[in-house]
Design an enzyme around this catalytic site. Sequence first.
Site, PDB file in Angstrom:
ATOM      1  N   LYS A   1      47.268  37.583  35.898  1.00  8.07           N
ATOM      2  CA  LYS A   1      46.866  38.377  34.734  1.00  8.07           C
ATOM      3  C   LYS A   1      48.088  39.004  34.073  1.00  8.07           C
ATOM      4  O   LYS A   1      48.237  38.941  32.847  1.00  8.07           O
ATOM      5  CB  LYS A   1      45.880  39.456  35.203  1.00  8.07           C
ATOM      6  CG  LYS A   1      45.306  40.307  34.113  1.00  8.07           C
ATOM      7  CD  LYS A   1      43.918  40.805  34.469  1.00  8.07           C
ATOM      8  CE  LYS A   1      43.922  41.951  35.463  1.00  8.07           C
ATOM      9  NZ  LYS A   1      44.287  43.243  34.872  1.00  8.07           N
ATOM     10  N   SER A   2      48.963  39.608  34.857  1.00 11.30           N
ATOM     11  CA  SER A   2      50.132  40.284  34.275  1.00 11.30           C
ATOM     12  C   SER A   2      50.997  39.298  33.493  1.00 11.30           C
ATOM     13  O   SER A   2      51.479  39.596  32.399  1.00 11.30           O
ATOM     14  CB  SER A   2      50.975  40.915  35.385  1.00 11.30           C
ATOM     15  OG  SER A   2      50.248  41.923  36.022  1.00 11.30           O
TER      16      SER A   2
ATOM     17  N   ARG B   1      51.764  38.952  29.260  1.00 10.48           N
ATOM     18  CA  ARG B   1      53.135  38.989  28.742  1.00 10.48           C
ATOM     19  C   ARG B   1      53.496  37.698  28.007  1.00 10.48           C
ATOM     20  O   ARG B   1      54.284  37.700  27.068  1.00 10.48           O
ATOM     21  CB  ARG B   1      54.107  39.262  29.898  1.00 10.48           C
ATOM     22  CG  ARG B   1      54.016  40.722  30.402  1.00 10.48           C
ATOM     23  CD  ARG B   1      54.517  40.866  31.829  1.00 10.48           C
ATOM     24  NE  ARG B   1      54.642  42.251  32.283  1.00 10.48           N
ATOM     25  CZ  ARG B   1      53.635  42.992  32.767  1.00 10.48           C
ATOM     26  NH1 ARG B   1      52.408  42.492  32.819  1.00 10.48           N
ATOM     27  NH2 ARG B   1      53.857  44.229  33.187  1.00 10.48           N
TER      28      ARG B   1
ATOM     29  N   ARG C   1      41.125  56.346  30.557  1.00 10.15           N
ATOM     30  CA  ARG C   1      42.367  56.216  31.326  1.00 10.15           C
ATOM     31  C   ARG C   1      43.543  56.929  30.654  1.00 10.15           C
ATOM     32  O   ARG C   1      43.622  57.012  29.432  1.00 10.15           O
ATOM     33  CB  ARG C   1      42.660  54.728  31.573  1.00 10.15           C
ATOM     34  CG  ARG C   1      41.547  54.122  32.420  1.00 10.15           C
ATOM     35  CD  ARG C   1      41.800  52.707  32.774  1.00 10.15           C
ATOM     36  NE  ARG C   1      42.929  52.563  33.674  1.00 10.15           N
ATOM     37  CZ  ARG C   1      43.430  51.389  34.049  1.00 10.15           C
ATOM     38  NH1 ARG C   1      42.904  50.274  33.579  1.00 10.15           N
ATOM     39  NH2 ARG C   1      44.449  51.329  34.872  1.00 10.15           N
TER      40      ARG C   1
ATOM     41  N   SER D   1      55.210  52.649  37.911  1.00 11.07           N
ATOM     42  CA  SER D   1      54.240  51.908  37.097  1.00 11.07           C
ATOM     43  C   SER D   1      54.926  50.835  36.276  1.00 11.07           C
ATOM     44  O   SER D   1      55.769  51.121  35.424  1.00 11.07           O
ATOM     45  CB  SER D   1      53.494  52.872  36.168  1.00 11.07           C
ATOM     46  OG  SER D   1      52.836  52.127  35.172  1.00 11.07           O
TER      47      SER D   1
ATOM     48  N   ASP E   1      47.078  46.645  43.231  1.00  9.42           N
ATOM     49  CA  ASP E   1      45.747  46.170  42.840  1.00  9.42           C
ATOM     50  C   ASP E   1      44.956  45.612  44.021  1.00  9.42           C
ATOM     51  O   ASP E   1      43.794  45.246  43.873  1.00  9.42           O
ATOM     52  CB  ASP E   1      45.876  45.085  41.764  1.00  9.42           C
ATOM     53  CG  ASP E   1      46.388  45.660  40.452  1.00  9.42           C
ATOM     54  OD1 ASP E   1      46.183  46.869  40.212  1.00  9.42           O
ATOM     55  OD2 ASP E   1      46.999  44.904  39.674  1.00  9.42           O
TER      56      ASP E   1
ATOM     57  N   LYS F   1      42.831  53.892  38.079  1.00  9.93           N
ATOM     58  CA  LYS F   1      42.685  52.483  37.718  1.00  9.93           C
ATOM     59  C   LYS F   1      41.361  52.301  36.956  1.00  9.93           C
ATOM     60  O   LYS F   1      40.800  53.268  36.468  1.00  9.93           O
ATOM     61  CB  LYS F   1      42.740  51.617  38.981  1.00  9.93           C
ATOM     62  CG  LYS F   1      44.112  51.638  39.667  1.00  9.93           C
ATOM     63  CD  LYS F   1      45.166  50.993  38.784  1.00  9.93           C
ATOM     64  CE  LYS F   1      46.536  51.044  39.415  1.00  9.93           C
ATOM     65  NZ  LYS F   1      47.591  50.628  38.482  1.00  9.93           N
TER      66      LYS F   1
HETATM   67  C1  S3P Z   1      50.141  45.848  35.763  1.00  9.00           C
HETATM   68  C2  S3P Z   1      50.624  46.928  36.439  1.00  9.00           C
HETATM   69  C3  S3P Z   1      49.838  47.729  37.371  1.00  9.00           C
HETATM   70  C4  S3P Z   1      48.568  47.032  37.779  1.00  9.00           C
HETATM   71  C5  S3P Z   1      47.852  46.396  36.624  1.00  9.00           C
HETATM   72  C6  S3P Z   1      48.749  45.379  35.936  1.00  9.00           C
HETATM   73  C7  S3P Z   1      50.999  45.133  34.818  1.00  9.00           C
HETATM   74  O1  S3P Z   1      49.482  48.942  36.748  1.00  9.00           O
HETATM   75  O2  S3P Z   1      47.697  47.928  38.433  1.00  9.00           O
HETATM   76  O3  S3P Z   1      46.686  45.715  37.061  1.00  9.00           O
HETATM   77  O4  S3P Z   1      50.656  44.011  34.419  1.00  9.00           O
HETATM   78  O5  S3P Z   1      52.059  45.671  34.465  1.00  9.00           O
HETATM   79  P1  S3P Z   1      50.480  50.230  36.811  1.00  9.00           P
HETATM   80  O6  S3P Z   1      51.733  49.794  36.219  1.00  9.00           O
HETATM   81  O7  S3P Z   1      49.819  51.277  35.993  1.00  9.00           O
HETATM   82  O8  S3P Z   1      50.547  50.580  38.241  1.00  9.00           O
END
Ligand code: S3P
Length: 748
Positions: A330-331, A335, A431, A476, A624, A651
Site C-alpha cells: 500500500k505504501s 507513492r 485522525r 512516523s 501496522d 490509527k
Molecule cells: C505509512 C506509515 C505508517 C503506517 C501507514 C502507512 C506510510 O503510518 O501506519 O499504514 O505509507 O507512510 P505512520 O507514519 O503514521 O506511523
Amino acid sequence: MTRDTTLLRPMDRVVIVGLGLIGGSFAMGLKAHGLCHEVVGCSRSRSTLDRGLALGVIDRAEPDIQAAVAGADLVMLAAPIGATEALLKAMAPALDGNTVVTDAGSVKGNVVAAARAVFGKVPPWFVPGHPIAGSERSGVEAAKADLYVNHKVILTPTPETDPEALNLVQHTWRGMGADVLCMDVAQHDAVLAATSHLPHLLAFSLVDTLSKEDENQEIFRYAAGGFRDFTRIASSDPTMWHDIFIANRQSVLDVIGHFSRGLEVFKTAVEQEDSQAILGIMTRAKVARDHFTKMLAKRAYSKTMTEKNIVFTAHAGGAVKGSIRVPGDKSISHRSIMMGSLADGVTEVFGFLEGEDSLATLQAFRDLGVTIEGPNNGHVKIYGVGMHGLLPPHGPLYLGNSGTSMRLLAGLLSAQNFDVELTGDESLSRRPMGRVTKPLAQMGAAIESQEDGTPPLKIQGGQALKGIHYDMPMASAQVKSCILLAGLYAEGAVSVTEPAPTRDHTERMLRGFGYPVTSDGNKITLIGGGGLTATTIDVPADISSATFFMVAASITPGSDLTLEHVGINPTRIGVLNILRAMGGKIEVHNEREVGGEPVADIRVQYAPLKGIHIPEDQVPLAIDEFPALFVAAACAEGTTVLTGAEELRVKESDRIQVMADGLQALGVKADATADGIVIEGGPLGGGTVESHGDHRIAMSFAVAALRAEADITINNCANVATSFPNFVELSRKVGMKLDVAEVGESHA
Ligand code: S3P
C-alpha cells in the site's frame, strides 16, 4: 388549511390532469398502494379518457376541469409543461384552498412562474414536483403502477409552500415507493439541464444529423449497440421535449455552451493526435461513469462502501497451506502515483494495489488533471505532468479512509499555486493532522484544519515554501514523507530526523525517480527545486497483508504456507523479528531486489509460540502488524507485553483499545495500557467482535478463528477493501473458512 394530514387515511379523491405515461403511472401507483378511494382522470382528449377507463388506470373520467378538481384532496398536473399556466387559470375558480395541487413537470422555474402569473403569488397549496422516471414510450398505454418505485422525486417547495401540503405530496410519492427529496427551484433546473435535457438534446440532434446524410440507409443498417444505447431517448415525445427546452431555455443554453467547449477540446486532441489528452478525457469519464453505475447498483465505492455493514463469520478451526501472493504494498502504491504524476515522462507501475486507499490517491491525481490509465490487473500508466503541471481540482479531494493519502498530499499540495481541500470518511476525519500541518506551517504553508487539528484540511496555494530542519517528535513515515514531498518545492535544504527508523519508501522511490536524497544516520535531507524522471515500478507484495497469513500459519498446527514476492525492506520487517522472537518458524527464500526494494518468498510453518516483551525498537518496524501480532500473543504460552506503541491509538481505530475489547470478548485476558497492551496467552472462545471499520482489526479476528473454540462474528468489515480487496478469496484458498454477509447500514 384544515386538511387532516396525519397521513394515515387514504385520500378521498385525487385528480390527474393529463393522462399520459407520467399521469397514468401516478394514477396506477395510487390505486396499487391504496392511497385514495377514487382516481379521476381529466383530459382534453375523450379518447385518452376512454382508454384510461378501459385499462383501469382511472376510476372515473371528468373532462370538465372545474368539476373534476372542486373538492378534491389532491390534483396532479401531468400535462405538457407548456400548458401549466392555462390549466391553473382554468381550474382556479374551483379551488377553495383545501385542495393541494402538485405537478410532474421536468422544469420547475416556468411552472412556478405560471402559478405566480395566475394567482399573483405562489399559492401555499401548490407543491411543484418532478419525478425522475420515464420511458421513451409515451401515452396512457405505457403507464405502469411501479414506474416510480425506487425512483427519485424532486419537490421544489417555495418559501410560501404550506408544510402540510408538502407533507401530503411527500407522503403520496413515498406511498408508491418513490424516494423523495427537496431542492431549490433554480438548482433543480440547472441540474436537470445537465443530466437530462442535454442528453436528450444530443440524442435528437445526433439522429437528425445522421439521418440527413446521403448514406443514412447504410448508417442505420450497420448501427450497432452503441448507437442504439446512445440514441434510445431520441424516440421520446417531441412535443414534450420541445416544451422542456423552451421552458428551461437559459439553463439548457448554459449547459450546451459548457458541452461545446468540452467537445472542442476533444476535437483538438484528436486533430493533434494528442494521445495523453484523449486518454485523459476518457479515463476520467470512465471512472466517473463506473462510479455512477456502482452508485446506482448500490455497490461499494468510496463513500458508500463504509455505509455497508459487511459481516464476516470466521468458522472455528482449520489450518493454512499452499503458496499465495498477497496484493501490492500500500505504501509503495501510494507513492508510485504521487511521484509518477510529478515526473517528466510516462511511469509504468506493475503490481499496484487496487485497494480503496491507493485508488483514492489515484483518483485524487486524476482530479488534479493527471492522465492515468488503469489499473488493469495491477498495471498503471501515469502520464507525468512535471513538478508544476498539476491543475486545480473542481472540488474537494475525497480521500476515503486513507491517512497516508491525506498526510502525504498535504505536503505536496501545500506547495502548489492553487487552493485545495482534503476530506475523508468518518474515521479519517477523526485522525490527527497537526503532526503534518505544524512542520508545514514552519515551511511557510497555509493550511487550516478543524480546531482540534482534524480534517478537512484547507490548503491555500501560492505560498513560497522554505527549507527547514525538523526533529520529528514521533516515529512516523507519513510525517517524514509529507515534509520531504513539500521539500521538493522548497527553497534550500529540507531535513528531518526521526526518533526511530520508519519505512523509507519515499526516500528510495525519490532516488529511483532520479532525485538525490541523503540519509545520514537518522537524518534525511534533500534540496528543493529538482525534478523527477519517469521510471518503471514493480510493487512487491505487502508485508502488512502477508502478516495475517504469517500469523495464521504460526498459530495453527499443521500449517505450512509460502507467501511469494513479499517486500522485506529492513524498515518493514518488525513482524518477522517479533514472530521469530516468539518462536515462530519462518524461512526467507529467494531474496532479490526489485526496483530498489528487497523482496523474498516467506515460508511459515506452525510452531508453538511463547509470550515476550516486544522490543520497543521494533514498534515502528511493525506498526501496522500489531492487531495480527496480538492474536499471535493470545495463542502463545505466557504473557506478551507491548510498550512504546501509543501511535496505535491514532490509527484507523484506537487499535489498542479495540483489540483489547475484541480479545476480551473472546475470553482472552488482554489489558490495554496507555502505550501498549498486556496479553495472557490462553484458549480463545468464539463470539462477536467489533472491528470499528478498521480493516486490520477485521482481518486479525478472521485469523483468530483458526484457533478459536467456536465461530467468530466480526462486524463492520467493508473497509478490508481499503488495503486487501481479495482477502476473503485468498483466505479461503489457503483453507480458512470465512463467510461474508451484508447486513444493512454500518454503525462504525
Ligand atoms: C505509512 C506509515 C505508517 C503506517 C501507514 C502507512 C506510510 O503510518 O501506519 O499504514 O505509507 O507512510 P505512520 O507514519 O503514521 O506511523
